[in-house]
Design a protein around this motif. Structure first.
Motif, PDB file in Angstrom:
ATOM      1  N   SER A 147       0.815  -1.216   0.000  1.00 52.12           N
ATOM      2  CA  SER A 147       0.000   0.000   0.000  1.00 52.12           C
ATOM      3  C   SER A 147       0.854   1.274   0.000  1.00 52.12           C
ATOM      4  O   SER A 147       0.376   2.329  -0.386  1.00 52.12           O
ATOM      5  N   PRO A 201       2.917   5.539  -3.425  1.00 50.89           N
ATOM      6  CA  PRO A 201       3.321   6.861  -2.915  1.00 50.89           C
ATOM      7  C   PRO A 201       4.845   7.027  -2.930  1.00 50.89           C
ATOM      8  O   PRO A 201       5.351   8.098  -3.258  1.00 50.89           O
ATOM      9  N   ILE A 204       0.542   5.738   8.832  1.00 47.90           N
ATOM     10  CA  ILE A 204       0.976   4.799   7.782  1.00 47.90           C
ATOM     11  C   ILE A 204       1.015   5.534   6.436  1.00 47.90           C
ATOM     12  O   ILE A 204       0.073   6.250   6.100  1.00 47.90           O
ATOM     13  N   PRO A 205       2.095   5.352   5.658  1.00 55.23           N
ATOM     14  CA  PRO A 205       2.156   6.056   4.376  1.00 55.23           C
ATOM     15  C   PRO A 205       1.101   5.564   3.377  1.00 55.23           C
ATOM     16  O   PRO A 205       0.654   4.422   3.458  1.00 55.23           O
ATOM     17  N   GLY A 206       0.721   6.445   2.466  1.00 50.95           N
ATOM     18  CA  GLY A 206      -0.271   6.096   1.443  1.00 50.95           C
ATOM     19  C   GLY A 206      -1.663   6.418   1.915  1.00 50.95           C
ATOM     20  O   GLY A 206      -1.927   6.410   3.113  1.00 50.95           O
ATOM     21  N   GLU A 240      -4.844   7.332  -3.405  1.00 47.02           N
ATOM     22  CA  GLU A 240      -3.654   6.864  -4.123  1.00 47.02           C
ATOM     23  C   GLU A 240      -3.808   5.379  -4.479  1.00 47.02           C
ATOM     24  O   GLU A 240      -3.532   4.950  -5.596  1.00 47.02           O
ATOM     25  N   LEU A 241      -4.275   4.622  -3.496  1.00 50.02           N
ATOM     26  CA  LEU A 241      -4.359   3.174  -3.697  1.00 50.02           C
ATOM     27  C   LEU A 241      -5.436   2.800  -4.705  1.00 50.02           C
ATOM     28  O   LEU A 241      -5.270   1.889  -5.495  1.00 50.02           O
ATOM     29  N   ALA A 293      -5.352  -2.474   4.234  1.00 48.73           N
ATOM     30  CA  ALA A 293      -4.700  -2.507   2.916  1.00 48.73           C
ATOM     31  C   ALA A 293      -5.197  -1.366   2.030  1.00 48.73           C
ATOM     32  O   ALA A 293      -4.433  -0.814   1.249  1.00 48.73           O
ATOM     33  N   HIS A 294      -6.484  -1.021   2.156  1.00 48.10           N
ATOM     34  CA  HIS A 294      -7.040   0.046   1.314  1.00 48.10           C
ATOM     35  C   HIS A 294      -6.894   1.421   1.958  1.00 48.10           C
ATOM     36  O   HIS A 294      -7.309   2.414   1.359  1.00 48.10           O
ATOM     37  N   ARG A 295      -6.351   1.469   3.171  1.00 48.81           N
ATOM     38  CA  ARG A 295      -6.277   2.734   3.929  1.00 48.81           C
ATOM     39  C   ARG A 295      -7.673   3.363   4.024  1.00 48.81           C
ATOM     40  O   ARG A 295      -7.843   4.575   3.853  1.00 48.81           O
TER      41      ARG A 295
END
Lengths: 529, 317
Positions: free
Chosen positions: A409, A413, B30-32, B36-37, B278-280
């Motif tokens: 994930s 980025p 957590i990044p992201g 984006e995903l 996983a999908h944020r």
């Protein structure tokens, strides 16, 4: 006399031998196809989604204007879906399509050119607040007109070689004009297509069910009574589902060990279809970070790879196989093997390649190599084995590589921020078409993560895109390939992904293509007893 | 006793607030992000403009404190908003999975308790005999075996022996009880075995401790029959730590069966947790953590009530 009788008997046997398989292949009506989908659709609107998790369960409810021929293994031949026929003007700026008559949406309303126009208007110029992920693929379109209910006309600003295939995009489902006009978001949560199957239910996280559309325009189809897509994310559970016959097929792909375990367990009850896959991992090197701004270093990194030995070893354990150029091997614009071997790092003599790599490194002032961090994506197939292979190959010419696994994930980025020296990158197309597969290498592309600036690549990309003669286009593609992979080595291609579909032998009428986004309407699929 | 219970009840609220703050902050570290995903998927070439527009639409462009206040305002009204990934109401996403997770947790608990209490008591009563050794071996094996691994073994054994796997799609009990049980009994057994091992060990040691108490000796001296000593005096007093273990394990099973649910393809809260991370999917993840935390807190409160019932010292405090 005896000789004549013998000939007649032989001819009769030959006819019988040819006729028997044909008879055995006569599609059978009935049955429900159960298949596994490893992902799930975020919404139901294909115009704004990117995942195969949407295409696999929902595509059977829709038609597109054109489609990729469901029996063409290269996945590159457009045929009519809602379009019955079409003509292209001499200057290749006007495409006129005649639509099929008598096509009905699942709500009973008739499909006309008004619906096709409304759909393409939504894709090309979406209304405010509506997303369209592939609008940029239609920048050449000047206008879409519907001069009469069964005619649709596209006028282009410039000729575009990929245009016809772009109209066969599996994402461009035809929606009803009235619905879009009333609420452009309606299709995000509802289904109303003209496809071979009608919507029954979607239980989130569990399954999707469709039933046969009895009023389907293609009389006699579909063969199935219905289908059931089961969402299973875990790969071991997917294999168990196929092995235990809870599902008959999974349309994305399995790894070689998974294929082997299914074949070993099910024997003749399993049929395996394989194809080069229109997905590929390549290495991006950050052009603004030293020494990766030096093309000699980048070329040396490509020359270090023994792609042929890598292919033999890795194809046994993960989903890569063919050594290919910038387009999928076996497709019309793929690099012929003779030409491929002339590119840096593609020659068969690995010792000579590595000697040249060492010479280049010496010339670049780093004769003993250097240390760098290689960022890889935390996904088992094929990223992890490919990463280990790359590191081993680079070590052979003196590089000391530290691998850093980036959680799936956080991977994009990281690439977008340019937070890497060397990173595993990837490309996956929904149709094998140079415009789609190569767009990311244009200097201004949002996906040019290595940040190379190369006007020659940009010009060659435009040239091939606008070439009206296939030979002229091929020439431009080969030049682009040489510059991208050899002269400048902006990126390093690894091995082509390899798609493996082991399915229950009861499933017929489905042909593998290089894209897991194609051939999911299920209208041609049937089940034997 | 009412004062004690009231105090425990009031303690639930600051705990919930703490959980809310920690979850809200941690997930954003957590990044992201979800945008984006979702839009930089397989092809990865989506324009920055589109990503920015989408962030604005779902409110991710707002300062974090503002996002928190908006979310908390919803939580107070029991409105957790919509999933950032699917756009569906959070309650819709949760209610689908909650029934399955709850049923697996209940079935596993029934299996665990049915095994643990008789085995633990027998083991304590027959201390250092072959029976005690057998029970200890059985429970040690349960502690050492991860549930998901046992699940994989079950699936492989069923495939190899009967060429059969449990159904991959959940059928509610009231729709088809047989289909429902045939699917859920395997994960319940896999989870219930490990769970029973913990409870068996606890029952055994608690019983051994109680059986050595003075009041048991007194009861025996008074000539009470063994059955009565066990049921009225020993077992009830030995149950305090066992109830604690069972309750905590039960609460853990709601949302904690992350890998086991994947192995059996169960559409439960554990799998949803993984997908949300996983999908944020911030909103969904926050709601899930709040749900599981509330469940823990409620079970904890129920345990406090049970303590008061089991232990008169608490009742009469």
């Amino acid at each position: 006399m005896h000789r004549r009788t013998g000939l007649v008997t032989f001819a009769a046997l030959l006819v019988l031998a040819l006729a028997l398989p044909a008879a055995a292949q006569t599609p059978r009506h009935g049955g429900e196809l159960t298949f596994v989908v490893p992902s799930e659709p975020p919404s139901y609107d294909a115009h704004q989604e990117e995942t195969f998790g949407l295409i696999h369960p929902i595509a059977p409810h829709y038609n597109t204007l054109l489609r990729v021929d469901p029996v063409d293994k290269t996945g590159t031949k457009p045929v009519g879906d809602l379009a019955e026929s079409w003509t292209i003007s001499k200057d290749q700026l006007t495409y006129t399509f005649k639509l099929r008559r008598g096509v009905k949406f699942h709500d009973g309303s008739e499909m006309t050119s008004k619906d096709v126009k409304a759909t393409y208007d939504k894709i090309i110029k979406p209304p405010a607040g509506v997303k369209s992920l592939r609008a940029s693929a239609y920048e050449s379109v000047k206008s879409v007109e519907a001069p009469d209910p069964s005619t649709i006309r596209f006028t282009l600003k410039w000729p575009e070689s990929s245009f016809l295939l772009n109209l066969a995009s599996p994402w461009n489902w035809i929606y009803r004009a009235d619905i879009i006009a009333k609420d452009p978001h309606w299709y995000e949560k509802n289904i109303n297509g003209t496809g071979p199957f009608k919507f029954v239910e979607h239980v989130k996280g569990s399954h999707w069910v469709g039933k046969k559309n009895p009023d389907y325009w293609d009389k006699g189809k579909p063969y199935l009574d219905g289908y059931r897509a089961i969402f299973i994310s875990n790969s071991a559970a997917q294999v168990a589902a196929i092995r235990g016959e809870r599902a008959l097929i999974q349309f994305r792909g399995f790894s070689p060990p998974e294929r082997d375990s299914l074949v070993q367990a099910l024997g003749s009850k399993i049929t395996v279809q394989e194809s080069p896959w229109d997905c590929l991992n390549f290495v991006s090197m950050h052009h603004e970070k030293k020494p990766f701004n030096d093309k000699r270093v980048r070329r040396a990194m490509s020359l270090a790879l023994d792609r042929y030995a890598g292919s033999a070893a890795l194809s046994k354990i993960t989903i890569v196989r063919d050594v290919g150029g910038i387009l999928v091997p076996g497709t019309p614009y793929a690099t012929p093997p003779g030409e491929l071997e002339k590119l840096a790092g593609y020659g068969r003599d690995i010792n000579a390649n590595r000697a040249e790599a060492k010479r280049l490194l010496k010339e670049a002032g780093v004769p003993d190599g250097f240390a760098f961090t290689f960022k890889n994506r935390g996904i088992p197939h094929p990223y992890e084995p490919l990463g280990i292979w790359l590191i081993d190959q680079w070590r052979q010419i003196g590089f000391n590589v530290k691998q850093e696994i980036v959680e799936a994930s956080a991977y994009h980025p990281m690439l977008k921020r340019g937070d890497f020296e060397v990173a595993m990158d990837f490309q996956c197309g929904f149709i094998v078409e140079p415009d789609l597969d190569l767009a990311r290498f244009v200097s201004t592309s949002d996906a040019n993560y290595g940040k190379h600036k190369d006007t020659a690549i940009d010009d060659l990309y435009s040239r091939q895109a606008r070439a009206t003669d296939p030979e002229e286009r091929k020439k431009a593609i080969r030049q682009l390939e040489k510059r991208l992979l050899d002269d400048e080595a902006h990126v390093i291609y690894t091995l082509q992904w390899h798609r493996i579909i082991p399915h229950n032998s009861r499933v017929h009428g489905w042909t593998i293509t290089p894209s897991h986004y194609l051939n999911n309407q299920l209208d041609t699929v049937w089940l034997s007893e | 006793m009412w004062r004690y219970l009231f105090k425990r009840f009031l303690l639930m609220f600051p705990t919930m607030l703490g959980v809310a703050v920690i979850t809200f902050v941690l997930i954003r570290v957590i990044p992201g992000d979800v945008v984006e995903l979702r839009y930089a998927g397989d092809r990865g070439a989506v324009s920055q403009e589109l990503l920015d527009k989408e962030r604005t639409r779902i409110g991710l462009d707002q300062p974090v404190w503002k996002q928190f206040l908006v979310w908390m305002a919803g939580v107070v009204r029991l409105d957790f908003g919509q999933s950032m990934w699917t756009g569906a109401p959070i309650w819709e996403e949760l209610k689908l999975r909650f029934a399955l997770s709850l049923q697996v947790a209940v079935m596993a608990t029934v299996i665990a308790v049915a095994l643990a209490i008789p085995l633990g008591v027998l083991s304590a009563l027959r201390q250092d005999t072959w029976l005690d050794y057998a029970v200890r071996l059985f429970s040690m094996a349960g502690l050492a075996t991860p549930s998901f691994w046992l699940g994989i073994v079950f699936i492989l054994a069923l495939l190899i022996t009967f060429k059969w796997v449990p159904p991959m799609v959940f059928t509610p009990f009231w729709v088809n009880p047989w289909e429902n049980m045939v699917q859920l009994i395997w994960p319940a057994l896999a989870v219930g075995y490990r769970y029973s091992a913990v409870a068996t060990r606890m029952t055994r040691s608690a019983m051994l401790e109680v059986l050595r108490e003075d009041y048991i000796r007194t009861a025996r001296a008074k000539g009470l029959v063994q059955k009565l000593i066990l049921s009225r005096h020993a077992l009830k007093n030995a149950m305090l730590p066992v109830v604690t273990v069972v309750a905590i394990e039960f609460a853990f099973l709601i949302g904690g069966l992350v890998v086991t649910e994947q192995v059996f393809n169960l559409n439960g809260l554990g799998l949803l947790f993984v997908q949300a991370v996983a999908h944020r999917d911030y909103t969904l993840l926050q709601a899930l953590v709040m749900l599981v935390a509330s469940f823990f807190i409620i079970v904890n409160f129920a345990m406090d009530v049970m303590y008061a019932w089991l232990d008169p010292r608490i009742r009469y405090r």
